[in-house]
Design a protein around this motif. Sequence first.
Motif, mmCIF file in Angstrom:
data_model
loop_
_atom_site.group_PDB
_atom_site.id
_atom_site.type_symbol
_atom_site.label_atom_id
_atom_site.label_comp_id
_atom_site.label_asym_id
_atom_site.label_seq_id
_atom_site.Cartn_x
_atom_site.Cartn_y
_atom_site.Cartn_z
ATOM 1 N N HIS A 187 87.247 73.364 40.804
ATOM 2 C CA HIS A 187 87.139 72.220 39.884
ATOM 3 C C HIS A 187 88.014 71.084 40.381
ATOM 4 C CE1 HIS A 187 90.714 74.271 38.389
ATOM 5 N NE2 HIS A 187 91.008 73.273 37.583
ATOM 6 N N HIS A 245 90.624 69.282 39.358
ATOM 7 C CA HIS A 245 92.043 69.005 39.065
ATOM 8 C C HIS A 245 92.882 68.946 40.350
ATOM 9 C CE1 HIS A 245 91.544 70.448 34.634
ATOM 10 N NE2 HIS A 245 91.188 69.192 34.807
ATOM 11 N N HIS A 276 94.285 71.726 42.457
ATOM 12 C CA HIS A 276 93.341 72.601 43.171
ATOM 13 C C HIS A 276 92.682 71.865 44.339
ATOM 14 C CE1 HIS A 276 93.329 75.858 40.056
ATOM 15 N NE2 HIS A 276 93.909 74.854 39.422
ATOM 16 N N HIS A 281 86.734 74.962 30.985
ATOM 17 C CA HIS A 281 88.006 74.333 31.382
ATOM 18 C C HIS A 281 87.714 72.893 31.808
ATOM 19 C CE1 HIS A 281 91.991 73.856 33.055
ATOM 20 N NE2 HIS A 281 91.490 73.583 34.239
ATOM 21 N N ASP A 289 90.600 78.003 37.246
ATOM 22 C CA ASP A 289 91.288 77.973 35.951
ATOM 23 C C ASP A 289 90.370 78.407 34.813
ATOM 24 O OD1 ASP A 289 93.440 77.054 37.319
ATOM 25 O OD2 ASP A 289 93.421 75.026 36.489
HETATM 26 FE FE LIG Z 1 92.622 73.031 36.082
#
Ligand SMILES: [Fe+2]
Length: 252
Positions: free
Chosen positions: A54, A56, A59, A110, A134
Amino acid sequence: MDSVITIPALGDNLIYLYRYNQGDCLAIDPGECRSVSNILKEQNLSLKMILVTHHHWDHTGGVAELKKTTGCKVVGGDKRRIRDVDQVFEDGETIPVGGADVRVIATPGHTSTSVCYNLVPSAASASGILWTGDTLFVGGCGRLFEGNARTMFESLRRLASLPDDTLVYCGHDYTVENYEFALSIETDNQSVRQRLKDISESGQTVPSTMLQERTTNVFLRAGAPEVKAALGMEQAKDFEVFAELRRRKDSF
Ligand SMILES: [Fe+2]
């Protein structure tokens, strides 16, 4: 030799390398570049592909630099918010990796475009492997930033349907806190107590297995009569119980 190398980074993030074909590897969620580059050099590994769960930053922070220095391909579930992604794979599609297949599982909740990666069992790996970002943590799950409880619970349920021996590698190590939360709900869950004891002795939290998650992860157990009773929600739907668990964990 373990095929998965775990690289702790940025405090509590976990970056993974998956080795195949002798000297090739994948990186999963490289939130930073340097620690990954060091291991590539030390172990003489050639990075062929990055899988991103994802968008974020913790990551993806190392993606651009690793792509630039190695020329690897970048795969993700979201091209709009992850600039360096070369190819988006849809739910159920497979990525060929050295004679094996990595299946993409869409797991919104998430974030709306979160995905998990499932290395399907093969001659190269007898047990399946699941990288969960996550979405699913060892003993826990991610916060609901872009999805409601129903969506997230459905995503977790899909993961929980994978075979018992699937090895689970998650994006953060919140394990001890997750189990402490689980025991605040299910005070008599001996499997959780045993896992906490094992972890304190071994110091090792990943990988977990899907069987362990189904027995010790309170979020996957939202449908269990013991959990519903502990919350006084015997008549509630499973996802409603999950929502209450997530709400309580947010302020635990
Ligand atoms: Fe995350």
